[in-house]
Design an enzyme around this catalytic site. Sequence first.
Site, PDB file in Angstrom:
ATOM      1  N   ARG A  14      70.938   7.173 112.015  1.00 36.46           N
ATOM      2  CA  ARG A  14      69.569   7.604 111.746  1.00 36.46           C
ATOM      3  C   ARG A  14      68.931   6.892 110.556  1.00 36.46           C
ATOM      4  NH1 ARG A  14      69.729  13.781 111.431  1.00 36.46           N
ATOM      5  NH2 ARG A  14      71.987  13.598 111.512  1.00 36.46           N
ATOM      6  N   ASP A 102      80.880   8.101 102.005  1.00 36.78           N
ATOM      7  CA  ASP A 102      79.435   8.330 102.042  1.00 36.78           C
ATOM      8  C   ASP A 102      79.055   9.650 101.374  1.00 36.78           C
ATOM      9  OD1 ASP A 102      80.464  10.017 103.918  1.00 36.78           O
ATOM     10  OD2 ASP A 102      79.394   9.154 105.610  1.00 36.78           O
ATOM     11  N   ARG A 331      64.033 -14.124  80.605  1.00 33.67           N
ATOM     12  CA  ARG A 331      64.989 -14.473  81.665  1.00 33.67           C
ATOM     13  C   ARG A 331      66.398 -14.645  81.094  1.00 33.67           C
ATOM     14  NH1 ARG A 331      62.263 -19.321  84.391  1.00 33.67           N
ATOM     15  NH2 ARG A 331      64.210 -19.323  85.596  1.00 33.67           N
ATOM     16  N   ASN A 375      56.014 -20.313  64.320  1.00 31.68           N
ATOM     17  CA  ASN A 375      54.829 -19.743  64.952  1.00 31.68           C
ATOM     18  C   ASN A 375      54.384 -20.627  66.113  1.00 31.68           C
ATOM     19  OD1 ASN A 375      52.480 -17.716  64.663  1.00 31.68           O
ATOM     20  ND2 ASN A 375      51.505 -19.703  64.967  1.00 31.68           N
TER      21      ASN A 375
END
Length: 457
Positions: A14, A102, A331, A375
């Site tokens: 299902r 499960d 990242r 900077n």
Amino acid sequence: MDNVVILAGGQGKRMKADIPKPMFKVLGEPMLEWVIKACKGADLTELCIVKGYKFEYIDEYLKGSFETVLQEERLGTGHAVMQAIPFLKKNINDNTLVLCGDAPFIDSETIKNALKLHKREDNSVTVITSIVDDPTGYGRVVRSENGIASIVEEKDATEEQKKITEINSGAYWFKTADLVSALDEIKPNNAQGEYYLTDSVFIALNKGKRANAYISENPNVVLGANDRKGLLLLNNIARMAIIEKHMENGIEFNCTDGITIGRDVKIGLGTEILQGTIIKGNTVIGENCVIGPNCLIENCEIGDNVTLNYVQAYESKIEEGAKIGPFVHIRPNSVIGKNVKIGDFVEVKNSNIGENTSIAHLTYVGDSDVGSRVNFGCGCVTVNYDGVNKNRCKIGDNCFIGCNTNLIAPVKLGEGVYTAAGSTITKDVPDYALAIERGELKFREGYSKRKLKDKLK
Ligand code: UD1
Ligand code: CA
């Protein structure tokens, strides 16, 4: 040595997706992984996973980390455990835990406490049970005077038995030798024509052995999902349980909307998590941080007093006092130093950023080692890719990178270097120099008047 057999042969019809049911995810981890972690938390390492439907997904996930056996046909839970007999015989003397792959909320405490009862009472089988409001669909636990008499499946139960609210969670401790001999005797004589593992209870009792139940204090041990709605419910239960645990530890949430925190995430005292924030993997967050709104953080180490606002950060370290966001992408493999400021539309990748450096707007820093108190003006780019290779930029302490500077890697700026706005830097720059790369500025007098003629007002 105690064994574990995890039943993971089933299909999730299902769910409308062609993968084994234990591979459906709760909070981003397959349910099977939840069950494996519960075993690890109880110091159980001899695991055998019974696979069946679309078993290649299970193989691919486990990558050989545990033994598996294939159940070619799904003939019931007893039949599934039968496939593991050769595994069980390797450690026949102790106990075996059987779990459903499960039912993700089985927990280490329940496993350990059930084993204690199992040993103390010298049981042949100890069924982990739960008392529920609605027992429909589950095996009912029929009690006897000094233990349990049997487990009766819904389809085989009498009307009286159906009223029993103590149900079989599908998790059990067995004496391994008794389990192996019981498996020999399980026959598919029932309404579903299946080999029921639950028959091992009366098989043990018939041999004069003891069977009892351990009623779990965690009512969620039985929960599984048959469809997408059920899976969402599991996700919500897990999500809120984790948030509640963090609240007990002094973490602030003024609203939990859209907040999902992985269960291995650690958060320090006084930190506030704001709406829409997802924190994953082995992330560790320090004290007194503000994380959110709308952050996605995966496997990061974050120091104290850090502010992250609309930040996505992966596999990186962000040190104390850094203020990052909004709209920043950190990242993997980056180290953002203490008190660094990173502002809107900045991407940092595989780079080290020194303390007190500021990268305030519209800048890309990739494959770079940046010193302290640097900077960056608006719109700077470390040009790290030449179409073939990735190269690094090195920027010394106290540099001032003018707006729209391109640093063509590999290139090195010494200490205290200035780059003039709009320069493209292709050569190493010595300490304290100004690097300026500009064509001569020319004027064409009266140009727009000629071009636009009468349109000029
Ligand atoms: C089983 C129990 C029931 C209990 C319920 C808890 C039996 C006979 N009944 O019911 O008493 O209340 O679990 O959820 O054991 N599986 C296989 N191969 C098979 C059949 C099942 O690997 O041939 C696996 C499934 O993937 C699942 C687990 O075994 O992980 C339980 O199977 P499921 O069909 O859900 O068991 P039920 O019959 O619902
Ligand atoms: Ca079931």
